[in-house]
Design an enzyme around this catalytic site. Structure first.
Site, PDB file in Angstrom:
ATOM      1  N   CYS A 209       5.546   1.063 -52.488  1.00 15.85           N
ATOM      2  CA  CYS A 209       6.531   0.248 -53.192  1.00 15.85           C
ATOM      3  C   CYS A 209       6.286   0.297 -54.697  1.00 15.85           C
ATOM      4  O   CYS A 209       5.232   0.741 -55.155  1.00 15.85           O
ATOM      5  CB  CYS A 209       6.487  -1.192 -52.682  1.00 15.85           C
ATOM      6  SG  CYS A 209       7.151  -1.369 -51.013  1.00 15.85           S
TER       7      CYS A 209
ATOM      8  N   HIS B  37       8.809  -5.063 -56.687  1.00 22.55           N
ATOM      9  CA  HIS B  37       8.216  -6.399 -56.632  1.00 22.55           C
ATOM     10  C   HIS B  37       7.270  -6.637 -57.805  1.00 22.55           C
ATOM     11  O   HIS B  37       6.880  -5.711 -58.532  1.00 22.55           O
ATOM     12  CB  HIS B  37       7.490  -6.624 -55.299  1.00 22.55           C
ATOM     13  CG  HIS B  37       6.282  -5.745 -55.083  1.00 22.55           C
ATOM     14  ND1 HIS B  37       5.016  -6.106 -55.480  1.00 22.55           N
ATOM     15  CD2 HIS B  37       6.161  -4.526 -54.501  1.00 22.55           C
ATOM     16  CE1 HIS B  37       4.160  -5.154 -55.153  1.00 22.55           C
ATOM     17  NE2 HIS B  37       4.832  -4.174 -54.551  1.00 22.55           N
TER      18      HIS B  37
END
Length: 486
Positions: free
Chosen positions: A401, A382
């Site tokens: 992440c 992301h």
């Protein structure tokens, strides 16, 4: 005359009565008798089948006992990893030698020695030592030891891709096990058809960096080569096994976690390189393989449970305005918004009973783009609003992440493949509306962890940010034996 006729009629009546009674009795009894006979037959058949199965099992067990006795007669007291399996293999093949193809033998021993050098299995190291201590040639003992070790290697090669995280990031983490019957049969078929080398070769990897790293280990004299001592040899060997689960860098997104870099290859061409931020040591980015499924523009952020309990709630308790300042909403199990003023924050313990979501926007923790991929750990790529963090040298800063610095460029590439123009992407961004675009092209994603490798003759090393490497060489790895086969 009358008396005789009456007597005959009486006899006839009795006969007819008897016949009728027999029919009636037969009609009444027959179904039950038939059912009972049927049940008795079924039980008898079941008993016969069970006895047959028991006899077959007895014969099989006796055959196996004889095979193992014969094997012991050949190899003596030598310890095998898979004695019963090896005994059956040789008995079924009338004790023919299975390693007549010397190229196949050489290829296998090279790969097995590379595996042993990594220190992931003390049992595999002992098997290689036993092979090294036995005369080669047509010696059946040598052939049997090769087969026993090959079963170990076959299981490892077939399963390491899915077990890398458990096997390759701890000393002696791999536990040898017998491969599946289908795999064994496939190999034996290859041996019988003169294709043993092809089968052995199919178990390795085409990753050129893996091969270069193994070549360097084999060509280095760890006693004299000052550029490569035994500690770095061990580190190279361990990382080589981590490389073997990665295909050649030709297509896909590759993130080497300790390098803090993302490389995107298409048709052997590097089309994007970007700095990344990975998980901190307490919340590590896992080693994994997946495929991108979609790109989300203007994504909202559903905070992970652990992050809610450990980070967000403590900050809210200190500053109630933290929620609105960061665009957070509190949701119940049905997705309904909860008024934060209705919550007794002082009574909240270590488990917050609600979900927290951050609205899409420039300040969203996910930034402007989210790149989804199936993951049991809910891991994805992301964007981030905090691009200044990419200037840090140590970028193990996230909760697991992977934050991508050039997420805008990555999104442009992927959205173009989905039929989006650059103008459409910008319009959707400006709308602040959450929009998802499916990815139709094949985009595998490899998150891997390699801290030492050889490329174009150069030894490369990276900091071991998660402490996965054990620099001290395991005592059970005999480098002289390893180098004999590398």
């Amino acid at each position: 005359m009358y008396g005789k006729s009456t007597f005959k009629l009486a006899q006839l009546a009795i006969l007819i009565s008897g016949l009728c009674s027999s029919c009636a009795i037969s009609d009444y009894v027959s179904p039950h008798s038939s059912n009972k006979e049927s049940i008795d037959v079924d039980l008898a058949n079941q008993q016969i089948e069970q006895e047959k199965m028991a006899e077959d099992a007895r014969i099989l067990a006796e055959k196996q006992r004889q095979a193992e006795a014969k094997l012991t007669e050949i190899i003596g007291v030598r310890d095998l990893q898979f004695k019963s399996a090896v005994a059956k293999i040789y008995a079924d093949n009338e004790y023919a030698l299975l390693w007549q193809d010397k190229d196949a033998e050489k290829k296998f021993l090279r790969e097995y020695a590379a595996m042993v050098a990594s220190g992931i299995s003390v049992r595999s190291a002992r098997s290689l030592e036993a092979i090294s201590a036995t005369n080669a040639g047509d010696n059946p003992v040598y052939d049997i030891l090769l087969t026993d070790a090959f079963l170990d290697y076959m299981y490892y090669a077939k399963n390491v891709f899915n077990s890398a995280q458990n096997w390759l990031y701890t000393i002696n983490g791999y536990k040898p096990a017998k491969p599946g019957e289908t795999d064994v049969e496939e190999w034996l078929s290859a041996v019988k058809n003169g294709q043993n080398f092809a089968y052995v070769n199919s178990l390795t990897t085409n990753n050129s960096i893996y091969q270069q790293t193994i070549d360097k280990i084999g060509s280095s004299d760890f006693d004299d080569d000052k550029s490569v001592n035994s500690a770095i040899l061990y580190k190279l060997a361990l990382n080589a096994q981590r490389l073997r689960v990665i295909p050649n860098f030709s297509n896909g997104i590759f993130v080497n976690i300790p390098s803090y870099q993302l490389n995107y290859y298409r048709d052997n061409q590097l089309i994007l390189n970007s700095r990344v931020i990975v998980g901190k040591k307490e919340r590590r980015t896992p080693v994994m393989y997946s495929k991108l499924s979609n790109v989300v523009v203007n994504p909202p952020w559903n905070a992970p449970t652990r992050l809610i309990n450990e980070d967000i709630v403590p900050k809210i308790k200190k500053n109630p305005g933290y929620l609105s300042a960061h665009g957070y909403s509190i949701l119940d199990s049905k997705g309904n918004k909860v008024n934060p003023n209705s919550i007794n924050w002082a009574a909240i313990g270590s488990k917050f009973p609600y979900r927290i979501r951050q609205d899409a926007g420039d300040n969203s923790a996910l930034g402007r783009f989210k790149f989804n991929m199936p993951s049991s750990d809910a891991i994805y790529l992301h964007d981030t609003p905090n691009h200044n963090l990419f200037n840090k040298q140590d970028r193990a800063l996230s909760s697991g992440c992977v934050r991508v610095e050039k997420s805008n460029q990555l999104a442009s590439i992927l959205l173009k493949e989905a039929g989006w123009s650059e103008d459409k992407k910008q319009r959707v961004l400006n709308s602040k509306k959450t929009t998802s675009a499916p990815i139709y092209s094949d985009n595998p994603v490899y998150l891997y962890y390699v801290t030492a490798w050889v490329e174009n003759g150069q030894v490369n090393t990276l900091p071991d940010i998660y402490g996965y490497d054990i620099v001290q060489q395991p005592s059970y790895v005999n480098w002289h034996t390893v180098k004999k086969y590398l």
